[in-house]
Design a protein around this motif. Sequence first.
Motif, PDB file in Angstrom:
ATOM      1  N   UNK A 108      16.147  -2.588  49.343  1.00 33.75           N
ATOM      2  CA  UNK A 108      16.315  -2.607  47.889  1.00 33.75           C
ATOM      3  C   UNK A 108      16.217  -1.183  47.360  1.00 33.75           C
ATOM      4  N   UNK A 109      15.415  -0.365  48.042  1.00 36.86           N
ATOM      5  CA  UNK A 109      15.184   1.017  47.648  1.00 36.86           C
ATOM      6  C   UNK A 109      15.645   1.914  48.797  1.00 36.86           C
ATOM      7  N   UNK A 110      16.451   2.923  48.474  1.00 39.86           N
ATOM      8  CA  UNK A 110      16.934   3.857  49.488  1.00 39.86           C
ATOM      9  C   UNK A 110      16.305   5.221  49.296  1.00 39.86           C
ATOM     10  N   UNK A 111      15.973   5.854  50.417  1.00 40.84           N
ATOM     11  CA  UNK A 111      15.345   7.181  50.392  1.00 40.84           C
ATOM     12  C   UNK A 111      16.254   8.170  49.663  1.00 40.84           C
ATOM     13  N   UNK A 112      15.647   8.963  48.778  1.00 38.59           N
ATOM     14  CA  UNK A 112      16.376  10.002  48.060  1.00 38.59           C
ATOM     15  C   UNK A 112      16.993   9.554  46.747  1.00 38.59           C
ATOM     16  N   UNK A 113      17.062   8.258  46.489  1.00 38.37           N
ATOM     17  CA  UNK A 113      17.626   7.781  45.221  1.00 38.37           C
ATOM     18  C   UNK A 113      16.566   7.870  44.124  1.00 38.37           C
ATOM     19  N   UNK A 114      16.970   7.620  42.901  1.00 38.04           N
ATOM     20  CA  UNK A 114      16.026   7.613  41.788  1.00 38.04           C
ATOM     21  C   UNK A 114      15.684   6.180  41.433  1.00 38.04           C
ATOM     22  N   UNK A 115      14.385   5.892  41.382  1.00 38.33           N
ATOM     23  CA  UNK A 115      13.912   4.559  41.005  1.00 38.33           C
ATOM     24  C   UNK A 115      12.832   4.709  39.937  1.00 38.33           C
ATOM     25  N   UNK A 116      12.528   3.616  39.291  1.00 44.74           N
ATOM     26  CA  UNK A 116      11.485   3.645  38.273  1.00 44.74           C
ATOM     27  C   UNK A 116      10.156   3.236  38.892  1.00 44.74           C
ATOM     28  N   UNK A 117       9.134   4.070  38.655  1.00 36.85           N
ATOM     29  CA  UNK A 117       7.773   3.756  39.086  1.00 36.85           C
ATOM     30  C   UNK A 117       7.054   3.129  37.907  1.00 36.85           C
ATOM     31  N   UNK A 153       2.741   9.313  45.445  1.00 39.15           N
ATOM     32  CA  UNK A 153       1.885   8.132  45.310  1.00 39.15           C
ATOM     33  C   UNK A 153       2.454   7.011  46.184  1.00 39.15           C
ATOM     34  N   UNK A 154       1.678   5.963  46.332  1.00 30.92           N
ATOM     35  CA  UNK A 154       2.127   4.798  47.095  1.00 30.92           C
ATOM     36  C   UNK A 154       2.367   3.640  46.142  1.00 30.92           C
ATOM     37  N   UNK A 155       3.332   2.781  46.499  1.00 29.73           N
ATOM     38  CA  UNK A 155       3.625   1.639  45.656  1.00 29.73           C
ATOM     39  C   UNK A 155       4.345   0.558  46.416  1.00 29.73           C
ATOM     40  N   UNK A 156       4.397  -0.611  45.812  1.00 26.75           N
ATOM     41  CA  UNK A 156       5.040  -1.777  46.406  1.00 26.75           C
ATOM     42  C   UNK A 156       6.405  -1.981  45.771  1.00 26.75           C
ATOM     43  N   UNK A 157       7.420  -2.189  46.593  1.00 28.05           N
ATOM     44  CA  UNK A 157       8.782  -2.394  46.106  1.00 28.05           C
ATOM     45  C   UNK A 157       8.910  -3.818  45.567  1.00 28.05           C
ATOM     46  N   UNK A 158       9.462  -3.927  44.361  1.00 25.46           N
ATOM     47  CA  UNK A 158       9.664  -5.223  43.723  1.00 25.46           C
ATOM     48  C   UNK A 158      11.140  -5.622  43.827  1.00 25.46           C
ATOM     49  N   UNK A 159      11.434  -6.893  43.568  1.00 26.51           N
ATOM     50  CA  UNK A 159      12.789  -7.430  43.716  1.00 26.51           C
ATOM     51  C   UNK A 159      13.783  -6.775  42.755  1.00 26.51           C
ATOM     52  N   UNK A 160      13.314  -6.314  41.600  1.00 31.69           N
ATOM     53  CA  UNK A 160      14.217  -5.691  40.632  1.00 31.69           C
ATOM     54  C   UNK A 160      14.491  -4.219  40.935  1.00 31.69           C
ATOM     55  N   UNK A 161      13.941  -3.684  42.018  1.00 28.73           N
ATOM     56  CA  UNK A 161      14.198  -2.294  42.424  1.00 28.73           C
ATOM     57  C   UNK A 161      13.169  -1.313  41.918  1.00 28.73           C
ATOM     58  N   UNK A 162      12.196  -1.759  41.147  1.00 28.14           N
ATOM     59  CA  UNK A 162      11.123  -0.865  40.695  1.00 28.14           C
ATOM     60  C   UNK A 162      10.043  -0.791  41.765  1.00 28.14           C
ATOM     61  N   UNK A 163       9.197   0.226  41.640  1.00 24.29           N
ATOM     62  CA  UNK A 163       8.070   0.387  42.560  1.00 24.29           C
ATOM     63  C   UNK A 163       6.801   0.330  41.734  1.00 24.29           C
TER      64      UNK A 163
END
Length: 168
Positions: A108-117, A153-163
């Motif tokens: 759901x999350x790819x290394x180097x992309x931009x996601x919302x924390x 930081x560390x976080x858990x990946x959610x189904x909507x693509x957020x961490x």
Amino acid sequence: MFRLKAALRSGKTLPARWRAILLAPAALVGLLVADAALANGRTAVVPKRIIYPGEEIQAGQLEVVEVTNPNIVKGFAESISDVSGLITKRTLLPGRVILVSALREPFVVNRGSTVQMVFDNGSLVIRANGTPLQDAAVGELIRIRNKDSGVIVSGTVMADGTVHVVAK
């Protein structure tokens, strides 16, 4: 044995112990036939062509075959819906069963992309953009770098693509 044949010819009912002896082999044969029918009812999913690691499995690439080997390894896919949409970890060969352990959920999350924390602590909700440091599927714990501060930081990946960031 002579008395048994004479009793059968005369039409008399057999004693209970003779009936048990005569019917026991028939019952065993019935169990063996039922067991063979259950074994023959099993199916497995096999690829029609070579599927390489990292490819998403499509239903058109697969076929369902009857399992004829009673000693087949456990953990293989039995229906196309079990594997459709998953990603392969290994090369899958045509005509060979697909082990479920050789598949993974798509990232759901790819290394180097931009996601919302997202940091959520009751009434306090903080959102920021971040860059994941690894690929991850839903539910995995990953490390992510805050784009503004550079803090990791560390976080858990959610189904909507957020961490969802975890508190230290």
